[in-house]
Design a protein around this motif. Structure first.
Motif, PDB file in Angstrom:
ATOM      1  N   SER A 287       0.833  -1.201   0.000  1.00 35.32           N
ATOM      2  CA  SER A 287       0.000   0.000   0.000  1.00 35.32           C
ATOM      3  C   SER A 287       0.871   1.256   0.000  1.00 35.32           C
ATOM      4  O   SER A 287       0.568   2.242  -0.694  1.00 35.32           O
ATOM      5  N   GLU A 349      -8.896  -1.147  -4.120  1.00 37.65           N
ATOM      6  CA  GLU A 349      -8.877  -2.563  -4.507  1.00 37.65           C
ATOM      7  C   GLU A 349      -8.578  -2.760  -5.988  1.00 37.65           C
ATOM      8  O   GLU A 349      -7.742  -3.618  -6.325  1.00 37.65           O
ATOM      9  N   GLN A 367      -7.524  -7.332   0.227  1.00 40.45           N
ATOM     10  CA  GLN A 367      -8.418  -6.638   1.158  1.00 40.45           C
ATOM     11  C   GLN A 367      -7.636  -5.951   2.270  1.00 40.45           C
ATOM     12  O   GLN A 367      -7.922  -4.810   2.635  1.00 40.45           O
ATOM     13  N   MET A 371      -7.035  -1.662   2.952  1.00 39.13           N
ATOM     14  CA  MET A 371      -7.329  -0.929   4.181  1.00 39.13           C
ATOM     15  C   MET A 371      -6.208   0.058   4.514  1.00 39.13           C
ATOM     16  O   MET A 371      -6.449   1.233   4.808  1.00 39.13           O
ATOM     17  N   SER A 372      -4.967  -0.407   4.457  1.00 41.37           N
ATOM     18  CA  SER A 372      -3.847   0.487   4.767  1.00 41.37           C
ATOM     19  C   SER A 372      -3.609   1.492   3.649  1.00 41.37           C
ATOM     20  O   SER A 372      -3.159   2.620   3.906  1.00 41.37           O
ATOM     21  N   ARG A 374      -5.941   3.067   1.905  1.00 42.86           N
ATOM     22  CA  ARG A 374      -6.860   4.185   2.127  1.00 42.86           C
ATOM     23  C   ARG A 374      -6.367   5.076   3.276  1.00 42.86           C
ATOM     24  O   ARG A 374      -6.498   6.306   3.230  1.00 42.86           O
ATOM     25  N   LEU A 424      -7.708  -1.395  14.629  1.00 46.00           N
ATOM     26  CA  LEU A 424      -7.547  -1.402  13.173  1.00 46.00           C
ATOM     27  C   LEU A 424      -6.329  -2.187  12.696  1.00 46.00           C
ATOM     28  O   LEU A 424      -6.085  -2.254  11.486  1.00 46.00           O
ATOM     29  N   ALA A 427      -3.819  -1.344   9.509  1.00 42.65           N
ATOM     30  CA  ALA A 427      -4.411  -0.126   8.952  1.00 42.65           C
ATOM     31  C   ALA A 427      -4.363   1.011   9.970  1.00 42.65           C
ATOM     32  O   ALA A 427      -4.249   2.194   9.600  1.00 42.65           O
TER      33      ALA A 427
END
Length: 529
Positions: A287, A349, A367, A371-372, A374, A424, A427
């Motif tokens: 990410s 994604e 997935q 998350m990280s 974003r 979290l 993330a």
């Protein structure tokens, strides 16, 4: 926002660089950086396909992150921010002989210092792994593999620091393309190692460590002919008593912390992620790589051209132009960073699937990485603002103020980490880094404004409407047109690429059309160096 300064000012010392438009120089750096980032993404696709997010990948990412972190901290961070203002002053006010003497002393001193650090790090590799990835200690095989890799990757710090030294000289003389292209060689080396060395090794991930070492040598050798062409190829000789070296070392001390807080925060993410479930380090890495694309292409490119320009203006005591340059840089960061951040969040994604969902990379990995991604995207604008606001201090040879700001941001990041890691997981670490970046950028901006260094030029109200309206329309269009992310899993490679290209074109087209309709033109971003 244009300058009345003649483009070919010859009042400076012999050998001083000619002045060029910042926008033109920024486009050169941006285009070369874009090539490098694209090759970097191809590299990561190859690595993700062959290694996925398992123990071998985690080990390599930590072994590479340590020297890479120190590279950004020392070479492209503190050293660059301390060296460029002093070199710019020499190029403006000193003779060419004095410039050569400075380069000889700096090159020799840098080599001697980093050679010692490299030797010690290679000897202490297992203990360094305990410091940077303590969670690996529960798996002796993983810990040993990472230590073996680190002995190969750590010499990269010495080689790439000398490369950064060469690049700083070339940038000061307005030769931006060569240093900006140089990172492509790292990506080519790692791709070659993955494809050709990996099948030959008992531990496939070890091939990547060899690729890092080869890349360091290639990048340094590549820049030598261009220094020779300028007549600025140094003869390294350690001289810590040289006036310029002493000034650089004095500036480097606080700059070590002030310029690289975001990198330290990312490293802390790795330390804490090593304590989470397997794959957490890799999810953060993949990410972060996507966020690094716009950050490098836009934020770092702008920072690269603005530091030597600001340093020269400070040496000439041109305060009005100095302030206008900072305002120009902030506007450009928002123009490019805001839509990039929102696009990454909306298309998290799809982008990760298109780049990494092959071979060993699973649906679950996508997935988790989304998350990280974003969370990191939320902080992208702040990361970019730090890149252009910090030079406002370093160009004036003020390295103490960013240190104070950096300490506050560092403490805040740790508090955010502890608050967010439990609900979290990985993330939460990314979100904590983003929040601390906003705190860092905000404090830098406020202090520059209070010091009278940052003076906002007219037209910010209209500019805000232009940017927010265009970014909002772009997001709505991307969200409505893009297929639901599960559908992307069934697409072939070329379908994924075609969809991403189409969405990027659609989003960019809507954004540019909105800005054009509201009267924004390229001429509004002209700025003389």
């Amino acid at each position: 926002m244009t300058s009345n300064t003649p483009p070919n000012d010859t009042s400076a010392a012999p050998g001083a660089p000619l002045r060029r438009g910042l926008m033109r120089s920024g486009l050169v750096v941006s285009s070369m950086t874009m090539l490098s980032r694209v090759m970097g993404l191809i590299r990561d696709v190859v690595v993700a396909t062959l290694l996925g997010a398992g123990n071998g990948a985690d080990a390599f990412f930590v072994a590479f992150k340590i020297p890479n972190f120190l590279r950004r901290l020392f070479a492209e961070g503190a050293f660059n921010q301390a060296f460029v203002p002093v070199l710019s002053e020499y190029s403006t006010q000193r003779s060419k002989q004095e410039i050569r003497e400075l380069l000889n002393a700096v090159a020799g001193s840098l080599t001697a210092l980093l050679a010692l650090i490299t030797a010690l790090a290679m000897l202490c590799a297992p203990w360094l792994i305990w410091v940077f990835a303590p969670g690996f200690g529960s798996d002796p095989a993983k810990h040993a593999l990472t230590a073996d890799m680190l002995r190969l990757t750590f010499p990269y710090l010495l080689l790439i620091s000398l490369t950064a030294f060469s690049g700083s000289v070339l940038n000061t003389w307005n030769r931006f393309a060569v240093p900006a292209f140089t990172p492509v060689l790292l990506n080519l080396s790692l791709i070659g190692a993955a494809l050709f060395l990996m099948p030959l090794m008992d531990e496939p991930a070890m091939a990547l460590a060899w690729g890092v070492l080869i890349a360091g040598a290639a990048q340094l050798i590549f820049q030598v002919p261009f220094l020779m062409r300028l007549g600025l190829m140094p003869t390294p000789w350690p001289n810590f008593a040289h006036e310029g070296v002493k000034r650089i070392l004095k500036l480097m001390g606080p700059a070590l912390f002030g310029v690289s807080v975001s990198q330290i925060n990312l490293l802390l993410d790795t330390v804490l992620a090593s304590l989470l479930v397997a794959g957490s380090v890799s999810w953060l890495y993949y990410s972060d790589r996507l966020v690094e694309l716009p950050l490098g292409v836009f934020g770092v490119a702008i920072a690269t051209v603005i530091l030597p320009a600001l340093s020269k203006r400070h040496a000439e005591q041109s305060k009005a132009h100095f302030a206008a340059m900072l305002d120009w840089a902030i506007r450009l960061v928002l123009l490019l960073g805001l839509p990039a951040a929102l696009a990454l969040a909306v298309l998290a994604e799809p982008l990760l699937i298109t780049l990494f969902h092959y071979g060993a990379m699973t649906d679950h990995d996508i997935q988790m990485a989304a998350m990280s991604l974003r969370a990191y995207a939320f902080g992208l604008v702040a990361f970019m603002l730090i890149k252009v606001l910090a030079p406002g201090f370093f160009a004036r040879q003020d390295t103490k103020t960013p240190v104070k700001v950096g300490i506050i941001a560092m403490v805040a990041n740790m508090v955010f980490n502890l608050m967010l890691i439990w609900p979290l997981a990985h993330a939460g670490l990314a979100l904590a880094t983003a929040l601390s970046a906003f705190l860092n950028a905000g404090m830098l901006g406020v202090l520059l404004y209070r010091q009278g260094v940052l003076i906002f030029q007219p037209g910010w109200g209209r500019y805000a409407v232009q940017l927010l309206g265009g970014s909002g329309l772009m997001c709505v269009a991307l969200y409505m047109v893009s297929p639901e992310w599960h559908a992307w899993l069934a697409f072939s490679l070329w379908q994924r690429v075609a969809w991403v290209a189409g969405l990027v074109g659609l989003g960019g087209g809507i954004y540019v059309a909105w800005l054009t309709a509201l009267g924004l033109r390229p001429r509004h971003f002209k700025m003389q160096s």
